[in-house]
Every structure is written in C-alpha cells, then in structure tokens.
Design a protein around this motif. Structure first.
Motif, PDB file in Angstrom:
ATOM      1  N   GLY A  35      -2.413   3.383  -3.894  1.00 58.38           N
ATOM      2  CA  GLY A  35      -2.814   1.881  -4.031  1.00 58.38           C
ATOM      3  C   GLY A  35      -1.931   1.314  -3.097  1.00 58.38           C
ATOM      4  N   TRP A  36      -2.878  -0.165  -3.293  1.00 58.64           N
ATOM      5  CA  TRP A  36      -2.059  -0.742  -2.296  1.00 58.64           C
ATOM      6  C   TRP A  36      -1.618  -2.280  -3.305  1.00 58.64           C
ATOM      7  CZ3 TRP A  36       0.703  -0.267   1.876  1.00 58.64           C
ATOM      8  CH2 TRP A  36       0.798   0.719   3.182  1.00 58.64           C
ATOM      9  N   TYR A  37      -0.676  -3.108  -3.160  1.00 61.51           N
ATOM     10  CA  TYR A  37      -0.407  -3.985  -4.059  1.00 61.51           C
ATOM     11  C   TYR A  37      -0.065  -5.182  -2.869  1.00 61.51           C
ATOM     12  CZ  TYR A  37      -1.568  -1.546  -8.275  1.00 61.51           C
ATOM     13  OH  TYR A  37      -2.035  -0.980  -9.094  1.00 61.51           O
ATOM     14  N   ARG A  38       0.196  -6.320  -3.081  1.00 62.16           N
ATOM     15  CA  ARG A  38       0.319  -7.105  -2.491  1.00 62.16           C
ATOM     16  C   ARG A  38       1.113  -8.936  -3.689  1.00 62.16           C
ATOM     17  NH1 ARG A  38      -4.949  -9.854   0.596  1.00 62.16           N
ATOM     18  NH2 ARG A  38      -5.525 -11.086  -1.316  1.00 62.16           N
ATOM     19  N   GLN A  39       2.017  -8.795  -2.762  1.00 62.59           N
ATOM     20  CA  GLN A  39       3.174 -10.166  -3.250  1.00 62.59           C
ATOM     21  C   GLN A  39       3.468 -11.095  -2.246  1.00 62.59           C
ATOM     22  OE1 GLN A  39       5.921  -8.974  -5.401  1.00 62.59           O
ATOM     23  NE2 GLN A  39       6.537 -10.925  -7.462  1.00 62.59           N
ATOM     24  N   ALA A  40       2.634 -12.810  -3.189  1.00 66.77           N
ATOM     25  CA  ALA A  40       2.517 -13.350  -1.764  1.00 66.77           C
ATOM     26  C   ALA A  40       3.997 -13.978  -2.490  1.00 66.77           C
ATOM     27  CB  ALA A  40       1.677 -14.480  -1.363  1.00 66.77           C
ATOM     28  N   GLY A  42       5.650 -16.580  -4.474  1.00 72.64           N
ATOM     29  CA  GLY A  42       5.923 -17.801  -5.530  1.00 72.64           C
ATOM     30  C   GLY A  42       4.481 -17.434  -6.243  1.00 72.64           C
ATOM     31  N   LYS A  43       4.026 -15.919  -6.156  1.00 76.55           N
ATOM     32  CA  LYS A  43       2.662 -15.244  -6.865  1.00 76.55           C
ATOM     33  C   LYS A  43       3.237 -13.629  -7.162  1.00 76.55           C
ATOM     34  CE  LYS A  43      -0.861 -18.269  -3.934  1.00 76.55           C
ATOM     35  NZ  LYS A  43      -1.883 -17.605  -3.865  1.00 76.55           N
ATOM     36  N   GLN A  44       2.862 -13.952  -8.626  1.00 76.27           N
ATOM     37  CA  GLN A  44       2.885 -12.481  -8.797  1.00 76.27           C
ATOM     38  C   GLN A  44       2.293 -11.202  -8.041  1.00 76.27           C
ATOM     39  OE1 GLN A  44       0.769 -12.102 -12.523  1.00 76.27           O
ATOM     40  NE2 GLN A  44       2.730 -12.995 -13.540  1.00 76.27           N
ATOM     41  N   ARG A  45       2.135 -10.261  -8.330  1.00 73.15           N
ATOM     42  CA  ARG A  45       2.268  -8.802  -7.428  1.00 73.15           C
ATOM     43  C   ARG A  45       0.292  -8.431  -7.612  1.00 73.15           C
ATOM     44  NH1 ARG A  45       5.620  -3.427  -6.211  1.00 73.15           N
ATOM     45  NH2 ARG A  45       7.617  -5.715  -5.665  1.00 73.15           N
ATOM     46  N   GLU A  46      -0.380  -8.204  -6.930  1.00 73.36           N
ATOM     47  CA  GLU A  46      -1.504  -8.119  -7.268  1.00 73.36           C
ATOM     48  C   GLU A  46      -2.407  -7.219  -6.315  1.00 73.36           C
ATOM     49  OE1 GLU A  46      -4.044 -11.489  -6.112  1.00 73.36           O
ATOM     50  OE2 GLU A  46      -3.845 -10.764  -3.973  1.00 73.36           O
ATOM     51  N   LEU A  47      -3.430  -5.896  -7.319  1.00 74.15           N
ATOM     52  CA  LEU A  47      -3.955  -5.016  -6.908  1.00 74.15           C
ATOM     53  C   LEU A  47      -4.834  -5.083  -5.235  1.00 74.15           C
ATOM     54  CD1 LEU A  47      -4.831  -1.876  -6.827  1.00 74.15           C
ATOM     55  CD2 LEU A  47      -5.926  -2.624  -8.282  1.00 74.15           C
ATOM     56  N   VAL A  48      -5.087  -4.701  -4.618  1.00 76.38           N
ATOM     57  CA  VAL A  48      -5.289  -5.320  -3.331  1.00 76.38           C
ATOM     58  C   VAL A  48      -6.605  -3.657  -3.296  1.00 76.38           C
ATOM     59  CG1 VAL A  48      -6.071  -5.051  -0.521  1.00 76.38           C
ATOM     60  CG2 VAL A  48      -3.982  -5.706  -2.191  1.00 76.38           C
ATOM     61  N   ALA A  49      -6.188  -2.602  -3.722  1.00 69.08           N
ATOM     62  CA  ALA A  49      -6.825  -1.583  -3.400  1.00 69.08           C
ATOM     63  C   ALA A  49      -6.786  -0.468  -4.475  1.00 69.08           C
ATOM     64  CB  ALA A  49      -7.773  -1.445  -1.831  1.00 69.08           C
ATOM     65  N   ARG A  50      -7.192   0.678  -4.234  1.00 70.69           N
ATOM     66  CA  ARG A  50      -7.050   2.027  -5.113  1.00 70.69           C
ATOM     67  C   ARG A  50      -7.148   3.107  -4.633  1.00 70.69           C
ATOM     68  NH1 ARG A  50      -6.009   2.672 -11.343  1.00 70.69           N
ATOM     69  NH2 ARG A  50      -8.832   2.234 -12.025  1.00 70.69           N
ATOM     70  N   SER A  62     -11.180 -10.264  -4.209  1.00 70.88           N
ATOM     71  CA  SER A  62     -10.874 -11.246  -2.534  1.00 70.88           C
ATOM     72  C   SER A  62     -11.247 -10.204  -1.036  1.00 70.88           C
ATOM     73  CB  SER A  62      -9.579 -11.596  -2.355  1.00 70.88           C
ATOM     74  OG  SER A  62      -8.586 -10.569  -2.626  1.00 70.88           O
ATOM     75  N   ILE A  63     -10.504  -9.279  -1.229  1.00 74.01           N
ATOM     76  CA  ILE A  63     -10.692  -8.353   0.189  1.00 74.01           C
ATOM     77  C   ILE A  63     -12.089  -7.580   0.464  1.00 74.01           C
ATOM     78  CG2 ILE A  63      -7.944  -9.008   0.195  1.00 74.01           C
ATOM     79  CD1 ILE A  63     -10.103  -5.532  -0.539  1.00 74.01           C
ATOM     80  N   LYS A  64     -12.989  -7.494   0.075  1.00 74.32           N
ATOM     81  CA  LYS A  64     -14.541  -6.574  -0.373  1.00 74.32           C
ATOM     82  C   LYS A  64     -14.421  -6.920   0.632  1.00 74.32           C
ATOM     83  CE  LYS A  64     -14.943  -5.324  -4.962  1.00 74.32           C
ATOM     84  NZ  LYS A  64     -16.281  -5.912  -6.469  1.00 74.32           N
ATOM     85  N   GLY A  65     -15.231  -5.763   1.547  1.00 76.94           N
ATOM     86  CA  GLY A  65     -15.552  -6.008   2.851  1.00 76.94           C
ATOM     87  C   GLY A  65     -15.243  -5.876   3.778  1.00 76.94           C
ATOM     88  N   ARG A  66     -13.736  -6.529   3.880  1.00 80.80           N
ATOM     89  CA  ARG A  66     -12.900  -6.848   4.438  1.00 80.80           C
ATOM     90  C   ARG A  66     -11.658  -5.809   5.355  1.00 80.80           C
ATOM     91  NH1 ARG A  66      -9.443 -10.904   4.926  1.00 80.80           N
ATOM     92  NH2 ARG A  66      -9.198 -11.119   2.559  1.00 80.80           N
ATOM     93  N   PHE A  67     -11.120  -4.848   3.854  1.00 76.89           N
ATOM     94  CA  PHE A  67     -10.146  -3.539   3.835  1.00 76.89           C
ATOM     95  C   PHE A  67     -10.956  -2.537   3.043  1.00 76.89           C
ATOM     96  CE2 PHE A  67      -6.322  -6.657   2.656  1.00 76.89           C
ATOM     97  CZ  PHE A  67      -6.510  -7.698   3.837  1.00 76.89           C
ATOM     98  N   THR A  68      -9.715  -1.505   3.207  1.00 69.60           N
ATOM     99  CA  THR A  68     -10.704   0.082   3.128  1.00 69.60           C
ATOM    100  C   THR A  68      -9.738   0.764   3.295  1.00 69.60           C
ATOM    101  OG1 THR A  68     -12.632  -0.564   5.040  1.00 69.60           O
ATOM    102  CG2 THR A  68     -12.153   1.582   4.069  1.00 69.60           C
ATOM    103  N   ILE A  69      -9.312   1.154   2.242  1.00 63.84           N
ATOM    104  CA  ILE A  69      -8.594   2.393   1.902  1.00 63.84           C
ATOM    105  C   ILE A  69      -8.959   4.607   1.960  1.00 63.84           C
ATOM    106  CG2 ILE A  69      -9.212   2.423  -0.857  1.00 63.84           C
ATOM    107  CD1 ILE A  69      -6.443   2.284  -1.064  1.00 63.84           C
ATOM    108  N   SER A  70      -8.189   5.061   2.492  1.00 66.03           N
ATOM    109  CA  SER A  70      -8.320   5.771   2.833  1.00 66.03           C
ATOM    110  C   SER A  70      -7.304   7.115   2.955  1.00 66.03           C
ATOM    111  CB  SER A  70      -8.993   5.951   3.747  1.00 66.03           C
ATOM    112  OG  SER A  70      -7.844   6.473   4.565  1.00 66.03           O
ATOM    113  N   ARG A  71      -6.852   8.249   1.578  1.00 62.35           N
ATOM    114  CA  ARG A  71      -6.023   8.833   1.684  1.00 62.35           C
ATOM    115  C   ARG A  71      -6.229  10.354   2.204  1.00 62.35           C
ATOM    116  NH1 ARG A  71      -5.718   9.917  -4.474  1.00 62.35           N
ATOM    117  NH2 ARG A  71      -4.481  11.504  -4.392  1.00 62.35           N
ATOM    118  N   ASP A  72      -5.176  10.618   3.246  1.00 60.68           N
ATOM    119  CA  ASP A  72      -5.016  12.155   3.705  1.00 60.68           C
ATOM    120  C   ASP A  72      -4.385  12.842   3.131  1.00 60.68           C
ATOM    121  OD1 ASP A  72      -5.026  14.374   5.453  1.00 60.68           O
ATOM    122  OD2 ASP A  72      -4.964  12.851   7.087  1.00 60.68           O
ATOM    123  N   ASN A  73      -5.225  13.598   2.270  1.00 62.02           N
ATOM    124  CA  ASN A  73      -3.809  14.618   1.015  1.00 62.02           C
ATOM    125  C   ASN A  73      -3.338  16.066   1.929  1.00 62.02           C
ATOM    126  OD1 ASN A  73      -4.500  13.137  -1.203  1.00 62.02           O
ATOM    127  ND2 ASN A  73      -5.787  14.895  -1.539  1.00 62.02           N
TER     128      ASN A  73
END
Length: 121
Positions: A35-40, A42-50, A62-73
């Motif tokens: 997964g990807w998390y982000r921390q701005a 003064g803010k807590q770390r939050e899940l972006v996508a997994r 907040s990122i649906k439709g704009r970000f895409t996660i993928s994995r290449d094993n």
C-alpha cells in the motif's frame, strides 16, 4: 525482513501526473497487502491506496478516480499512478508492505523511507 525503496516523487503543477514506484528487497508474492500512505505536515499518516495479493484494491475517497495502484510481483514492485494532482495531495508518500506471519506473531509491517510529492497551484 523486507526493505522498501520508493522513487518517483517530485514537484509538479496542479493537474499534472506522477508515478511512484516501490521496490522490495525480496519477493512480494507472499505479501498480503502492498500500500501507499501519505503524511502532510501537521497531519496524521493516512491510507491512500492498497492492493492485495489477489489484486483487489482499496482507495481513499479523496483520490478515487485520480490515482491507480498496481503491483508487479515479477518485479517486486508496486506503483501509484497519480493523475489530476491537486495542491492538497502534497505530502510525503510512504510505501508499506503488510505480511501475515502466524497467529502468535500477527501482522508484520514494513515501511519505506518516504518520497516527497509537492503539487504547486
């Protein structure tokens, strides 16, 4: 022990795109979730996508439709394609690997060092 190295962050104008990569030091075939998390500031770390090993995905609203996660094993790599970036996407982005060990040990979490994404208005 899994070591994760992120890359691909940088400075981009609003509306632009970036692709983050996270490469693991070992095979991710048995990793339950990547997964990807982000921390701005003064803010807590939050899940972006997994993404699960079977390919199912979860995204923050907040990122649906704009970000895409993928994995290449085969490449031991997970990607985060970020399109239509907004200034509020500015944060340090962290890669995380979550592996179920056993009932006594539970989950093992591994984190990368983070990569800065800055979106200018």
């Amino acid at each position: 022990q899994v070591q994760l190295v992120e890359s691909g962050g940088g400075l981009v104008q609003a509306g632009g795109s970036l692709r983050l990569s996270c490469t693991a030091s070992t095979s991710i075939f048995s990793i339950n979730y990547m997964g990807w998390y982000r921390q701005a500031p003064g803010k807590q770390r939050e899940l972006v996508a997994r993404v699960a090993g079977g390919g199912s995905t979860n995204y923050a609203d907040s990122i649906k439709g704009r970000f895409t996660i993928s994995r290449d094993n085969a490449k031991n790599t997970v990607y985060l394609q970020m399109n239509s970036l907004k200034p509020e996407d500015t944060a340090v982005y962290y890669c995380k690997a979550a592996e179920w060990a056993d009932p006594s040990s539970g989950w093992r979490d591994y984190w990368g060092q983070g990569t800065q994404v800055t979106v200018s208005s």
